[in-house]
Design a protein around this motif. Sequence first.
Motif, PDB file in Angstrom:
ATOM      1  N   GLN A  73      10.602 -62.077 108.360  1.00  0.00           N
ATOM      2  CA  GLN A  73      11.392 -61.963 109.588  1.00  0.00           C
ATOM      3  C   GLN A  73      12.873 -62.174 109.301  1.00  0.00           C
ATOM      4  O   GLN A  73      13.739 -61.489 109.867  1.00  0.00           O
ATOM      5  N   ASP A  74      13.161 -63.108 108.412  1.00  0.00           N
ATOM      6  CA  ASP A  74      14.552 -63.373 108.043  1.00  0.00           C
ATOM      7  C   ASP A  74      15.160 -62.163 107.327  1.00  0.00           C
ATOM      8  O   ASP A  74      16.324 -61.817 107.563  1.00  0.00           O
ATOM      9  N   ILE A  75      14.375 -61.516 106.458  1.00  0.00           N
ATOM     10  CA  ILE A  75      14.839 -60.312 105.767  1.00  0.00           C
ATOM     11  C   ILE A  75      15.170 -59.212 106.769  1.00  0.00           C
ATOM     12  O   ILE A  75      16.204 -58.542 106.667  1.00  0.00           O
ATOM     13  N   GLU A  76      14.287 -59.032 107.747  1.00  0.00           N
ATOM     14  CA  GLU A  76      14.527 -58.011 108.775  1.00  0.00           C
ATOM     15  C   GLU A  76      15.771 -58.337 109.590  1.00  0.00           C
ATOM     16  O   GLU A  76      16.587 -57.450 109.880  1.00  0.00           O
ATOM     17  N   ASP A  82      23.146 -56.464 108.875  1.00  0.00           N
ATOM     18  CA  ASP A  82      23.959 -55.675 107.945  1.00  0.00           C
ATOM     19  C   ASP A  82      24.111 -54.234 108.414  1.00  0.00           C
ATOM     20  O   ASP A  82      25.122 -53.582 108.117  1.00  0.00           O
ATOM     21  N   ALA A  83      23.133 -53.715 109.142  1.00  0.00           N
ATOM     22  CA  ALA A  83      23.302 -52.397 109.755  1.00  0.00           C
ATOM     23  C   ALA A  83      24.449 -52.448 110.760  1.00  0.00           C
ATOM     24  O   ALA A  83      25.313 -51.556 110.801  1.00  0.00           O
ATOM     25  N   LEU A 278      18.821 -52.393 102.731  1.00  0.00           N
ATOM     26  CA  LEU A 278      20.104 -52.294 103.417  1.00  0.00           C
ATOM     27  C   LEU A 278      20.999 -53.482 103.066  1.00  0.00           C
ATOM     28  O   LEU A 278      22.210 -53.315 102.835  1.00  0.00           O
ATOM     29  N   THR A 279      20.418 -54.666 102.996  1.00  0.00           N
ATOM     30  CA  THR A 279      21.201 -55.837 102.612  1.00  0.00           C
ATOM     31  C   THR A 279      21.693 -55.723 101.179  1.00  0.00           C
ATOM     32  O   THR A 279      22.837 -56.106 100.874  1.00  0.00           O
ATOM     33  N   ALA A 280      20.870 -55.164 100.284  1.00  0.00           N
ATOM     34  CA  ALA A 280      21.302 -54.970  98.889  1.00  0.00           C
ATOM     35  C   ALA A 280      22.482 -54.007  98.812  1.00  0.00           C
ATOM     36  O   ALA A 280      23.398 -54.189  98.003  1.00  0.00           O
ATOM     37  N   ILE A 281      22.462 -52.974  99.648  1.00  0.00           N
ATOM     38  CA  ILE A 281      23.575 -52.017  99.683  1.00  0.00           C
ATOM     39  C   ILE A 281      24.854 -52.720 100.134  1.00  0.00           C
ATOM     40  O   ILE A 281      25.911 -52.581  99.509  1.00  0.00           O
ATOM     41  N   THR A 296      36.464 -64.254 102.390  1.00  0.00           N
ATOM     42  CA  THR A 296      35.034 -64.566 102.366  1.00  0.00           C
ATOM     43  C   THR A 296      34.297 -63.914 103.531  1.00  0.00           C
ATOM     44  O   THR A 296      33.084 -64.055 103.654  1.00  0.00           O
ATOM     45  N   ASP A 297      35.042 -63.212 104.383  1.00  0.00           N
ATOM     46  CA  ASP A 297      34.432 -62.534 105.523  1.00  0.00           C
ATOM     47  C   ASP A 297      33.657 -61.310 105.037  1.00  0.00           C
ATOM     48  O   ASP A 297      34.213 -60.451 104.347  1.00  0.00           O
ATOM     49  N   ARG A 298      32.395 -61.227 105.405  1.00  0.00           N
ATOM     50  CA  ARG A 298      31.532 -60.168 104.866  1.00  0.00           C
ATOM     51  C   ARG A 298      31.998 -58.769 105.319  1.00  0.00           C
ATOM     52  O   ARG A 298      32.013 -57.835 104.510  1.00  0.00           O
ATOM     53  N   ARG A 299      32.359 -58.608 106.561  1.00  0.00           N
ATOM     54  CA  ARG A 299      32.832 -57.304 107.030  1.00  0.00           C
ATOM     55  C   ARG A 299      34.142 -56.920 106.333  1.00  0.00           C
ATOM     56  O   ARG A 299      34.328 -55.770 105.940  1.00  0.00           O
ATOM     57  N   GLU A 300      35.060 -57.864 106.153  1.00  0.00           N
ATOM     58  CA  GLU A 300      36.325 -57.553 105.486  1.00  0.00           C
ATOM     59  C   GLU A 300      36.088 -57.116 104.046  1.00  0.00           C
ATOM     60  O   GLU A 300      36.726 -56.165 103.560  1.00  0.00           O
TER      61      GLU A 300
END
Length: 427
Positions: A73-76, A82-83, A278-281, A296-300
């Motif tokens: 569930q956490d992976i999903e 990430d989508a 998708l998370t790996a991408i 450290t911002d993931r979107r940035e």
Amino acid sequence: MNKSTGLPFSATLQQEIKDRFHFVDEDHAGRRRLFFDNAGGSFRLKAAIERHALVDAMPDCSERMHDAALHLQDIEARGAADARLIFNAQGGSVFASHTASGAMFDVIHAVAENVSGNNVVTSVLEHPSSFDAVSYYAEKTGKTLRVAPSNLETGGIDVDAIVALVDKDTCFLSVMYASNISGAKIDIEAVVRRAREVKPDLYIIVDAVQHAPHGVIDLSRTPVDAMNIAPYKFFGCRGSGLTWLSERMARLPHHKLVAKAESVWDLGSAAPAQFAVLTAIVDYVCWLGAQFIESTDRRERFVQGMKRIELHERALLGRLLDGSATVPGLRHIAGVTVHLDYADLSKRDLIVAMSIDHLTPAQAVHEYAQRGVIVYERVQSSLYSKRMLESFGLTGAIRVSPLHCQSFDDVDRFLQITAELTGERAA
């Protein structure tokens, strides 16, 4: 930084990038080759393949409450987040499907049958998964199909040509982000803004499958109602499509289990492995972005990674077209024609449509393959090409589509082989 001509990665970073992908320099049998058919798929990230295999090997159902199920569930949840990060999407719904094409039919079905209007608008360059869905549901619901023509100079679709077809009775607009034949990018931001000036509540659907691996997507700037991507064209695996839906689109009547919430579009059990991919991408693109910024911002970091991919690919495109002091580019090789050769490279993704004198596209593809180069022919006999090629006045073309993990050396080798092909035919 020269944004107009691009900016290649350093040699050290280029090798690090290449090492993160499978089969860049050799095929599955260990034979040296150049794979320049990434518009038909893409190189696979090693991390994506490994994560898919590991997660898919788990026998557990994620709809349970034990530790392994909670892990799935956490992976999903992380994959869905990430989508949203890829799209820069707030609110709405994300749903996974077997293919991006299937999702397009589902979305167009829902809006065509449940939103008022007597016409629908699309473009001649759309992939069959969207064009055929639009035309099918236009006929089924008795709506007029309006099709924006292509621009023979740019290889794309003019914003004016799209907006001219929209009126207050338009049910929806469906348009792709970039052509998979010419590489021309459509100005989606301008399309959305101007089309909604005509009809403020217009539903807009965008096919981003081709463009997503090559540039930044930002729904805050292009507030559409549906947008899809295909992970297998974005360094991932086959077998899934990911689609974001606006809140009003998600609430339209659609196939669903009765007990599920109104905005849920997923049918059946999820495939956690596809969310892990998708998370790996996103992890990979963020790693790349972190080579250039300290945020450290993931979107940035993701945005910076995609911008650097875009700049490197623009440099590769320039090299393909103009070559260097030691090897001529496609524009300068006698016997080669570059089709739809628009000068502004910032308006193009990394795709070239070309032809070689005295060789049909199929013959040229065969000759390249004999020399360890994989490209693809786009011909009118193909259901995936006919409508687009006819709009450009072409009977066929060789499509050349490298990827950012490739280098100037790879492009130079392709150019040398191309020159040899034209010389052999001339002899």
